[in-house]
Design a protein around this motif. Structure first.
Motif, PDB file in Angstrom:
ATOM      1  N   VAL A 105     -22.626  85.386 -33.912  1.00  0.00           N
ATOM      2  CA  VAL A 105     -22.074  86.469 -33.096  1.00  0.00           C
ATOM      3  C   VAL A 105     -20.582  86.636 -33.375  1.00  0.00           C
ATOM      4  CG1 VAL A 105     -21.530  87.164 -30.717  1.00  0.00           C
ATOM      5  CG2 VAL A 105     -23.807  86.283 -31.274  1.00  0.00           C
ATOM      6  N   PHE A 106     -19.847  85.547 -33.385  1.00  0.00           N
ATOM      7  CA  PHE A 106     -18.406  85.622 -33.619  1.00  0.00           C
ATOM      8  C   PHE A 106     -18.103  86.184 -35.009  1.00  0.00           C
ATOM      9  CE2 PHE A 106     -17.109  82.057 -30.449  1.00  0.00           C
ATOM     10  CZ  PHE A 106     -17.390  82.927 -29.399  1.00  0.00           C
ATOM     11  N   ALA A 107     -18.824  85.701 -36.025  1.00  0.00           N
ATOM     12  CA  ALA A 107     -18.562  86.156 -37.386  1.00  0.00           C
ATOM     13  C   ALA A 107     -18.821  87.653 -37.538  1.00  0.00           C
ATOM     14  CB  ALA A 107     -19.428  85.366 -38.376  1.00  0.00           C
ATOM     15  N   ALA A 108     -19.941  88.126 -36.996  1.00  0.00           N
ATOM     16  CA  ALA A 108     -20.260  89.554 -37.097  1.00  0.00           C
ATOM     17  C   ALA A 108     -19.243  90.396 -36.335  1.00  0.00           C
ATOM     18  CB  ALA A 108     -21.666  89.818 -36.559  1.00  0.00           C
ATOM     19  N   ALA A 109     -18.797  89.911 -35.168  1.00  0.00           N
ATOM     20  CA  ALA A 109     -17.822  90.653 -34.366  1.00  0.00           C
ATOM     21  C   ALA A 109     -16.472  90.721 -35.082  1.00  0.00           C
ATOM     22  CB  ALA A 109     -17.667  90.015 -32.999  1.00  0.00           C
ATOM     23  N   VAL A 110     -16.058  89.629 -35.706  1.00  0.00           N
ATOM     24  CA  VAL A 110     -14.789  89.626 -36.432  1.00  0.00           C
ATOM     25  C   VAL A 110     -14.842  90.589 -37.611  1.00  0.00           C
ATOM     26  CG1 VAL A 110     -13.269  88.224 -37.875  1.00  0.00           C
ATOM     27  CG2 VAL A 110     -14.094  87.321 -35.698  1.00  0.00           C
ATOM     28  N   GLU A 111     -15.967  90.619 -38.322  1.00  0.00           N
ATOM     29  CA  GLU A 111     -16.109  91.559 -39.434  1.00  0.00           C
ATOM     30  C   GLU A 111     -15.954  92.999 -38.953  1.00  0.00           C
ATOM     31  OE1 GLU A 111     -19.782  90.881 -41.435  1.00  0.00           O
ATOM     32  OE2 GLU A 111     -18.979  89.246 -42.660  1.00  0.00           O
ATOM     33  N   ARG A 112     -16.567  93.302 -37.811  1.00  0.00           N
ATOM     34  CA  ARG A 112     -16.442  94.654 -37.263  1.00  0.00           C
ATOM     35  C   ARG A 112     -15.013  94.938 -36.841  1.00  0.00           C
ATOM     36  NH1 ARG A 112     -21.182  95.811 -33.005  1.00  0.00           N
ATOM     37  NH2 ARG A 112     -19.880  97.666 -32.788  1.00  0.00           N
TER      38      ARG A 112
END
Length: 225
Positions: A105-112
């Motif tokens: 979740v954190f990784a995908a949110a940071v990418e966005r």
């Protein structure tokens, strides 16, 4: 690999010879045959074969067949069974932890967020999306009780749900260490994930609420009319 399979795999390494064989294969650059493995550990070939095949059964090693002579064609000999470390990861914690989930979740949110999306909104949306996917993928028939269905999915994630009347209490926080250090952030993600599970299950009356308390997850699920 499910939790039961992971426990069995870790248990297979309790045997000292099997553990040494696993470590030997894991540190080799190339797939390893039975004879070289037996020679490296100073054990009989039949013993190496037994333990190596057991490690394959438990998902810790993968097996293939290769001609170890490097030759091909007539006279090259029969291919030998060789072993390499399995690509998958095996981990077990008691009580259950799910840092891989919150990490995704954190990784995908940071990418966005790097593309300009607000980080807080991205975290909420990604957590709900993962929850919806779990609810849709692990859920049972929609004719069953909503709290029972929700408990099944969250139980698979290690939340240790218990039903008390019209409330589902989650006795374990899968993100415990992170939640202790970054409470507001992780509890928000937790709430969004559980809400996503409920949405993925297609529940009409189950609701997730933030209700922090010592010794359990910060989220409670209630059945509302």
């Amino acid at each position: 690999m499910g939790r039961d399979e992971a426990i069995a795999a870790i248990g297979a390494l309790a045997d000292p010879v099997r553990r040494r064989l696993y470590e030997y294969v894991a540190t080799c650059d190339q797939p390893v045959g039975r004879e070289p493995a037996a020679e490296a550990l100073g054990i009989p070939v039949h013993s190496a074969r037994f333990h190596l095949d057991r490690l394959v059964e438990e998902g810790l090693l993968e097996a293939d067949y290769q001609r170890l002579s490097g030759r091909s064609g007539p006279g090259a000999g029969r291919p030998a069974k060789v072993y390499r470390r399995a690509a998958g990861e095996v981990s077990v914690s008691v009580p259950a932890r799910g840092y891989d989930l919150v990490g995704r979740v954190f990784a995908a949110a940071v990418e966005r967020s790097l593309d300009g999306a607000p980080l807080a909104e991205s975290l909420a949306e990604e957590a709900r999306a993962v929850g919806r996917s779990d609810g849709a993928g692990l859920g049972t028939s929609r004719s069953e009780d909503e709290l029972r269905r929700t408990a099944q999915v969250l139980g698979e994630r290690g939340y240790e749900p218990t039903r008390t009347g019209d409330t589902l209490v989650l006795h374990n926080c899968p993100f415990d260490a992170l939640a202790r250090e970054h409470t507001a952030l992780v509890c928000g993600v937790n709430h969004d994930y559980v809400s996503g599970v409920i949405e993925g299950l297609g529940c009409c009356h189950a609701r997730a609420h933030l209700d922090p308390a010592e010794g359990r997850c910060c989220v409670l699920i209630s059945h509302e009319q």
